[in-house]
Design a protein around this motif. Structure first.
Motif, mmCIF file in Angstrom:
data_model
loop_
_atom_site.group_PDB
_atom_site.id
_atom_site.type_symbol
_atom_site.label_atom_id
_atom_site.label_comp_id
_atom_site.label_asym_id
_atom_site.label_seq_id
_atom_site.Cartn_x
_atom_site.Cartn_y
_atom_site.Cartn_z
ATOM 1 N N ARG A 44 0.854 -1.383 -0.022
ATOM 2 C CA ARG A 44 0.040 -0.058 0.051
ATOM 3 C C ARG A 44 0.904 1.528 0.096
ATOM 4 O O ARG A 44 0.654 2.066 -0.770
ATOM 5 C CB ARG A 44 -0.807 0.061 1.109
ATOM 6 N N THR A 48 0.987 3.980 -3.288
ATOM 7 C CA THR A 48 0.625 5.477 -2.626
ATOM 8 C C THR A 48 1.733 6.481 -3.049
ATOM 9 O O THR A 48 1.584 7.409 -3.696
ATOM 10 C CB THR A 48 0.282 5.480 -1.149
ATOM 11 N N SER A 55 0.586 12.972 -0.919
ATOM 12 C CA SER A 55 -0.905 12.689 -0.689
ATOM 13 C C SER A 55 -1.274 13.330 0.959
ATOM 14 O O SER A 55 -0.547 12.943 1.853
ATOM 15 C CB SER A 55 -1.311 11.393 -0.644
ATOM 16 N N TYR A 84 6.350 8.087 5.132
ATOM 17 C CA TYR A 84 5.043 7.067 5.026
ATOM 18 C C TYR A 84 5.250 5.984 6.378
ATOM 19 O O TYR A 84 6.346 5.345 6.399
ATOM 20 C CB TYR A 84 4.913 6.525 3.734
#
Length: 94
Positions: A44, A48, A55, A84
């Motif tokens: 994931r 992303t 984001s 992240y």
């Protein structure tokens, strides 16, 4: 052959996505460890980062670093530094 610094993280991206590359040899080892421990979350993260590295849809997972870590220099240019959170202790610097 094992990946090394500067190598692509995976297959070449489509034209509308980012090309994700390892910044250091430690990043290679850390990525492989994240894949071993949390494959679904790491995937994931990769998806992303490849489609939208800045984001703000999940601020608890992905956010810009603060202070002097918020900007990094690459090839003579100042760039935003993001993070992240793959797991509670596993982070990927973007």
């Amino acid at each position: 052959m094992s990946p090394k610094r500067g190598d692509r993280v995976t297959v070449p991206p489509p034209s509308d996505e980012w090309d994700v590359r390892f910044g250091t040899s430690d990043a290679v080892r850390g990525w492989e460890e994240l894949c071993r421990l949390a494959l679904a979350n790491t995937r994931r993260c990769f998806d992303t980062v490849r489609t939208d590295p800045r984001s703000q849809a999940q601020p608890e997972r992905q956010h810009r670093l603060r202070g002097r870590r918020g900007t990094g220099r690459w090839k003579g240019r100042d760039l935003e530094q993001w993070e992240y959170a793959v797991t509670s202790g596993g982070r990927v610097a973007i």
